[in-house]
Write a protein that holds these residues in place. Structure first.
Motif, short mmCIF file in Angstrom:
data_model
loop_
_atom_site.label_atom_id
_atom_site.label_comp_id
_atom_site.label_asym_id
_atom_site.label_seq_id
_atom_site.Cartn_x
_atom_site.Cartn_y
_atom_site.Cartn_z
N SER A 161 -3.65 -1.66 14.69
CA SER A 161 -3.15 -0.28 14.67
C SER A 161 -2.84 0.24 16.07
O SER A 161 -1.72 0.70 16.33
CB SER A 161 -4.14 0.63 13.95
OG SER A 161 -3.71 1.97 13.97
N ASP B 156 -5.48 7.10 13.22
CA ASP B 156 -4.70 5.92 12.89
C ASP B 156 -3.51 5.93 13.85
O ASP B 156 -2.51 6.61 13.61
CB ASP B 156 -4.25 5.99 11.43
CG ASP B 156 -3.40 4.79 11.02
OD1 ASP B 156 -3.05 3.98 11.90
OD2 ASP B 156 -3.09 4.68 9.82
N ASN C 79 0.86 3.73 2.22
CA ASN C 79 1.44 3.97 3.54
C ASN C 79 2.62 3.05 3.82
O ASN C 79 3.59 3.46 4.47
CB ASN C 79 0.37 3.77 4.63
CG ASN C 79 -0.54 4.98 4.77
OD1 ASN C 79 -0.22 6.06 4.31
ND2 ASN C 79 -1.68 4.78 5.39
N GLU C 80 2.56 1.82 3.34
CA GLU C 80 3.67 0.89 3.52
C GLU C 80 4.91 1.36 2.76
O GLU C 80 6.03 1.30 3.28
CB GLU C 80 3.27 -0.50 3.05
CG GLU C 80 2.27 -1.20 3.95
CD GLU C 80 1.81 -2.52 3.37
OE1 GLU C 80 2.66 -3.33 3.00
OE2 GLU C 80 0.58 -2.73 3.28
N THR D 134 0.83 -1.20 0.00
CA THR D 134 0.00 0.00 0.00
C THR D 134 0.87 1.26 0.00
O THR D 134 2.09 1.21 0.22
CB THR D 134 -0.93 0.03 1.22
OG1 THR D 134 -0.13 0.14 2.41
CG2 THR D 134 -1.77 -1.23 1.29
N TYR E 202 0.92 -2.56 9.25
CA TYR E 202 0.12 -2.31 8.06
C TYR E 202 -0.07 -3.59 7.25
O TYR E 202 -1.16 -3.84 6.70
CB TYR E 202 0.78 -1.24 7.18
CG TYR E 202 0.48 0.18 7.61
CD1 TYR E 202 -0.84 0.61 7.76
CD2 TYR E 202 1.50 1.09 7.86
CE1 TYR E 202 -1.13 1.91 8.15
CE2 TYR E 202 1.21 2.39 8.26
CZ TYR E 202 -0.09 2.79 8.39
OH TYR E 202 -0.38 4.06 8.78
N ARG F 82 -3.78 -5.44 6.60
CA ARG F 82 -4.26 -5.80 5.26
C ARG F 82 -4.51 -7.30 5.14
O ARG F 82 -5.51 -7.74 4.55
CB ARG F 82 -3.22 -5.34 4.24
CG ARG F 82 -3.56 -5.65 2.80
CD ARG F 82 -2.74 -4.79 1.83
NE ARG F 82 -1.34 -4.70 2.22
CZ ARG F 82 -0.41 -5.58 1.85
NH1 ARG F 82 -0.75 -6.64 1.13
NH2 ARG F 82 0.85 -5.40 2.19
N GLN G 80 -9.41 1.37 14.71
CA GLN G 80 -9.56 2.08 13.45
C GLN G 80 -10.91 2.81 13.35
O GLN G 80 -11.54 2.86 12.30
CB GLN G 80 -9.38 1.13 12.27
CG GLN G 80 -7.95 0.63 12.14
CD GLN G 80 -7.70 -0.13 10.86
OE1 GLN G 80 -8.35 -1.11 10.56
NE2 GLN G 80 -6.73 0.33 10.09
N THR H 173 5.52 -0.31 12.62
CA THR H 173 4.46 0.31 11.83
C THR H 173 4.30 -0.40 10.49
O THR H 173 3.18 -0.71 10.06
CB THR H 173 4.77 1.79 11.58
OG1 THR H 173 4.88 2.46 12.83
CG2 THR H 173 3.71 2.46 10.74
N ASN I 200 -1.35 3.69 14.51
CA ASN I 200 -0.16 3.12 13.92
C ASN I 200 0.65 4.22 13.23
O ASN I 200 1.86 4.35 13.44
CB ASN I 200 -0.55 2.03 12.92
CG ASN I 200 0.62 1.22 12.44
OD1 ASN I 200 1.54 0.90 13.20
ND2 ASN I 200 0.61 0.86 11.17
#
Length: 284
Positions: A75, A152, A4-5, A2, A55, A59, A247, A51, A154
């Motif tokens: 998170s 969030d 964010n990853e 993703t 993530y 997922r 979340q 972190t 995380n």
């Protein structure tokens, strides 16, 4: 992977490179402020790794039947673990700063200032990459008076580590400049102590926030709003429990006497936030 990853992985790589440089030059120049910055970046890199891993877990297990409420608590769990590391690094900085204050060493200012400045630039770049947003881009309805956005944790824990790095870098530069040009060498230890105290405050705040979610602490404001609305509609509420499942989603159990059907009550509660579970027990 993703968005964010990818952001987190990029920041981890930048952090590890800067950490190695700051620790090496910190020992070479005998600067406590620079060492504090470098070692904190090490815990920061580890926390960012948490972190990144969180993530992936969110997922992977988002729709897993093994988890009662999905992967939402990954998170705050990651944020809680990261906050503990942040607190430990802050305490270490406090200890080392106190030690250097009473047992000062000769500081090589030019080298220390250069690397601390590089560290600050890297922190600014990391903050830019992460985007600086600790809340999701959407909001949940929270009654007639406004929206309820959720954090969030995380991401927030990772962003706090970046801010902590930036703080220690900025304080290190300030102390080193004053030490070099004003002869105030003792400020190197004092600003290290100040930075450690600020990091501890941030960490303990995050521990408290994430700990409440992990312990299924009730949401008092949401409970108050929904209870008031139910009573306005003529319901006699025997008990109502509302807690965060992670979340920004919630669960609720309710027992009441009401002329409304259970489905009507659930619809009302759902208008205030997003719920994974609503269990309504009517006495009539």
């Amino acid at each position: 992977m993703t968005k964010n990853e990818r952001k987190t992985l990029t920041v981890i790589i930048l952090t590890l490179i800067t950490m190695a440089a700051e620790i090496a030059f910190g020992y070479f120049s005998n600067s406590m402020a620079l060492l504090a910055d470098g070692w904190h970046m090490g815990t920061h890199a580890f926390a960012l790794s948490i972190t990144f891993f969180a993530y992936m877990m969110i997922r992977k297990y988002e729709y897993s039947e093994k988890l009662a409420f999905g992967s939402g608590k990954f998170s705050p769990l990651a944020g809680f673990a990261s906050a503990i590391l942040l607190a430990l690094s802050g305490l270490w900085i406090l200890y080392e700063s106190a030690e250097r204050f009473f047992n000062p060493l000769q500081i090589n200012f030019n080298e220390a200032i250069l690397v601390a400045a590089i560290g600050l630039l890297v922190n600014a770049l990391c903050a830019f990459i992460m985007g600086g947003h600790s809340r999701h881009g959407h909001a949940h309805s929270h009654g007639p008076n406004g929206a309820h956005a959720h954090e969030d944790f995380n991401f927030k824990s990772a962003y706090l580590h970046i801010l902590a790095d930036a703080l220690t870098s900025l304080l290190a530069i300030s102390a080193l400049l004053l030490g070099k040009y004003a002869g105030l060498n003792f400020l190197d230890s004092l600003v290290g102590f100040l930075g450690g105290a600020m990091i501890c405050l941030w960490a303990f705040g995050l521990i408290k926030a994430t700990g409440k979610i992990l312990a299924d602490y009730e949401d008092p404001s949401l409970k108050k709003d929904i209870s008031a609305r139910l009573k306005e509609d003529g319901a006699d509420v025997e008990y109502l429990h509302i807690w965060n499942t992670g979340q920004g989603k919630y669960a609720a159990v309710l027992k009441c006497e009401s002329a409304q059907s259970a489905e009507e009550i659930k619809k009302l509660i759902n208008s205030y936030a997003e719920f994974d579970l609503i269990n309504v027990e009517k006495t009539i």
